[in-house]
Design a protein around this motif. Structure first.
Motif, PDB file in Angstrom:
ATOM      1  N   LEU A 141       0.601  -0.991   0.079  1.00 58.16           N
ATOM      2  CA  LEU A 141      -0.137   0.140   0.077  1.00 58.16           C
ATOM      3  C   LEU A 141       1.067   1.396  -0.122  1.00 58.16           C
ATOM      4  O   LEU A 141       0.822   2.116  -0.874  1.00 58.16           O
ATOM      5  N   PHE A 142       1.905   1.285   0.805  1.00 54.17           N
ATOM      6  CA  PHE A 142       2.697   2.416   1.008  1.00 54.17           C
ATOM      7  C   PHE A 142       4.045   2.267   0.395  1.00 54.17           C
ATOM      8  O   PHE A 142       4.836   3.618   0.517  1.00 54.17           O
ATOM      9  N   GLY A 143       4.476   1.446  -0.305  1.00 56.78           N
ATOM     10  CA  GLY A 143       5.792   1.333  -0.851  1.00 56.78           C
ATOM     11  C   GLY A 143       6.839   1.092   0.147  1.00 56.78           C
ATOM     12  O   GLY A 143       8.132   1.661  -0.218  1.00 56.78           O
ATOM     13  N   TRP A 144       6.618   0.534   1.401  1.00 57.37           N
ATOM     14  CA  TRP A 144       7.561   0.436   2.360  1.00 57.37           C
ATOM     15  C   TRP A 144       8.413  -0.734   2.141  1.00 57.37           C
ATOM     16  O   TRP A 144       7.858  -1.888   1.948  1.00 57.37           O
ATOM     17  N   ASN A 145       9.811  -0.609   2.359  1.00 60.28           N
ATOM     18  CA  ASN A 145      10.524  -1.793   2.316  1.00 60.28           C
ATOM     19  C   ASN A 145      10.453  -2.296   3.947  1.00 60.28           C
ATOM     20  O   ASN A 145      10.801  -1.795   4.868  1.00 60.28           O
ATOM     21  N   ILE A 146      10.054  -3.867   4.024  1.00 64.49           N
ATOM     22  CA  ILE A 146       9.925  -4.400   5.184  1.00 64.49           C
ATOM     23  C   ILE A 146      10.964  -5.614   5.392  1.00 64.49           C
ATOM     24  O   ILE A 146      10.638  -6.455   4.467  1.00 64.49           O
ATOM     25  N   ASP A 147      11.781  -5.521   6.378  1.00 63.25           N
ATOM     26  CA  ASP A 147      12.691  -6.781   6.758  1.00 63.25           C
ATOM     27  C   ASP A 147      12.216  -7.580   7.838  1.00 63.25           C
ATOM     28  O   ASP A 147      12.356  -6.886   9.072  1.00 63.25           O
ATOM     29  N   ALA A 148      11.716  -8.890   7.508  1.00 64.69           N
ATOM     30  CA  ALA A 148      11.282  -9.600   8.531  1.00 64.69           C
ATOM     31  C   ALA A 148      12.329 -10.745   9.070  1.00 64.69           C
ATOM     32  O   ALA A 148      11.855 -11.889   9.475  1.00 64.69           O
ATOM     33  N   ASP A 149      13.317 -10.555   8.498  1.00 61.70           N
ATOM     34  CA  ASP A 149      14.251 -11.725   8.553  1.00 61.70           C
ATOM     35  C   ASP A 149      15.069 -11.673   9.785  1.00 61.70           C
ATOM     36  O   ASP A 149      16.079 -11.303  10.113  1.00 61.70           O
ATOM     37  N   ASN A 150      14.310 -12.245  10.838  1.00 58.54           N
ATOM     38  CA  ASN A 150      14.812 -12.264  12.212  1.00 58.54           C
ATOM     39  C   ASN A 150      14.043 -13.383  13.029  1.00 58.54           C
ATOM     40  O   ASN A 150      12.905 -13.660  12.570  1.00 58.54           O
ATOM     41  N   PRO A 151      14.609 -13.823  13.982  1.00 56.88           N
ATOM     42  CA  PRO A 151      13.803 -14.795  14.705  1.00 56.88           C
ATOM     43  C   PRO A 151      12.369 -14.814  14.986  1.00 56.88           C
ATOM     44  O   PRO A 151      11.612 -15.562  15.460  1.00 56.88           O
ATOM     45  N   MET A 152      12.022 -13.300  15.366  1.00 60.60           N
ATOM     46  CA  MET A 152      10.769 -12.908  15.737  1.00 60.60           C
ATOM     47  C   MET A 152       9.865 -12.625  14.681  1.00 60.60           C
ATOM     48  O   MET A 152       8.649 -12.393  14.910  1.00 60.60           O
ATOM     49  N   GLY A 204       8.855  -7.435  11.389  1.00 59.41           N
ATOM     50  CA  GLY A 204       8.961  -6.823  10.157  1.00 59.41           C
ATOM     51  C   GLY A 204       9.453  -5.363  10.284  1.00 59.41           C
ATOM     52  O   GLY A 204       8.711  -4.407  10.802  1.00 59.41           O
ATOM     53  N   MET A 205      10.871  -4.762  10.326  1.00 61.46           N
ATOM     54  CA  MET A 205      11.311  -3.645  10.303  1.00 61.46           C
ATOM     55  C   MET A 205      11.086  -2.822   9.352  1.00 61.46           C
ATOM     56  O   MET A 205      11.607  -3.298   7.959  1.00 61.46           O
ATOM     57  N   VAL A 206      10.517  -1.836   9.449  1.00 60.94           N
ATOM     58  CA  VAL A 206       9.783  -1.161   8.341  1.00 60.94           C
ATOM     59  C   VAL A 206      10.688   0.290   7.974  1.00 60.94           C
ATOM     60  O   VAL A 206      11.037   1.018   8.902  1.00 60.94           O
ATOM     61  N   ASP A 207      11.274   0.342   6.669  1.00 62.62           N
ATOM     62  CA  ASP A 207      12.145   1.435   6.114  1.00 62.62           C
ATOM     63  C   ASP A 207      11.187   2.124   5.173  1.00 62.62           C
ATOM     64  O   ASP A 207      10.806   1.639   4.176  1.00 62.62           O
ATOM     65  N   THR A 208      10.545   3.122   5.539  1.00 62.67           N
ATOM     66  CA  THR A 208       9.530   3.952   4.652  1.00 62.67           C
ATOM     67  C   THR A 208      10.281   4.623   3.529  1.00 62.67           C
ATOM     68  O   THR A 208       9.797   5.057   2.817  1.00 62.67           O
ATOM     69  N   GLU A 209      11.792   4.707   3.565  1.00 63.49           N
ATOM     70  CA  GLU A 209      12.551   5.169   2.585  1.00 63.49           C
ATOM     71  C   GLU A 209      12.066   6.558   2.258  1.00 63.49           C
ATOM     72  O   GLU A 209      11.724   6.865   0.991  1.00 63.49           O
ATOM     73  N   SER A 210      11.614   7.257   3.282  1.00 61.07           N
ATOM     74  CA  SER A 210      11.292   8.764   2.962  1.00 61.07           C
ATOM     75  C   SER A 210      12.228   9.764   3.307  1.00 61.07           C
ATOM     76  O   SER A 210      11.529  10.855   4.041  1.00 61.07           O
ATOM     77  N   GLU A 211      13.395   9.649   3.220  1.00 58.51           N
ATOM     78  CA  GLU A 211      14.612  10.487   3.665  1.00 58.51           C
ATOM     79  C   GLU A 211      14.326  11.117   4.755  1.00 58.51           C
ATOM     80  O   GLU A 211      14.341  10.397   5.837  1.00 58.51           O
ATOM     81  N   ASP A 212      14.276  12.540   4.822  1.00 59.09           N
ATOM     82  CA  ASP A 212      14.168  13.060   6.217  1.00 59.09           C
ATOM     83  C   ASP A 212      12.940  13.212   6.706  1.00 59.09           C
ATOM     84  O   ASP A 212      12.589  13.939   7.867  1.00 59.09           O
ATOM     85  N   LYS A 213      11.798  12.724   6.015  1.00 55.81           N
ATOM     86  CA  LYS A 213      10.553  13.049   6.525  1.00 55.81           C
ATOM     87  C   LYS A 213       9.952  11.648   7.463  1.00 55.81           C
ATOM     88  O   LYS A 213      10.376  10.368   6.961  1.00 55.81           O
TER      89      LYS A 213
END
Length: 117
Positions: free
Chosen positions: A25-36, A39-48
């Motif tokens: 929906l929002f074009g977020w990069n989500i990395d869930a490669d961890n034991p839990m 998903g760590m969300v990187d909105t890739e929105s620079e300084d915003k």
């Protein structure tokens, strides 16, 4: 200076489905490669804005959408929240390999997270 909002969190019964939904929906990069599978969300929105996370409810706090405020001491902040009419949802808890967090509901029942600086 006040305490900053530093993280948002979406907790779902199906983290994978929620990660796919919000990522697409929002074009977020989500990395869930961890034991839990959190998903760590990187909105890739620079300084915003701020980044966040999407995961499953592992400590029975119920599905929720919340924001985290960075505070000097989680336990002290939770005690002050209760003194002001809030209720504790999650006592101070150290995340393995991560920060100390806590959750409370404000007097109107809104969920707020605190994370130790």
């Amino acid at each position: 200076m006040g305490c900053p909002v530093v993280h948002f969190e979406i907790i779902s019964d199906d983290a994978g489905k929620a990660q796919e939904f919000y990522g697409d929906l929002f074009g977020w990069n989500i990395d869930a490669d961890n034991p839990m599978n959190y998903g760590m969300v990187d909105t890739e929105s620079e300084d915003k804005g701020i980044n966040g996370g999407i995961g499953e409810d592992m400590v029975d706090t119920g599905g929720h959408l919340t924001f985290y405020v960075e505070v000097p001491n989680v336990e002290d902040t939770l005690k002050r929240a209760v003194e002001k009419g809030g209720t504790i949802v999650l006592e101070s808890m150290e995340i393995p390999g991560g920060p100390t967090i806590g959750l409370f509901n404000d007097p109107d029942g809104r969920r707020v997270g605190v994370i130790e600086a």
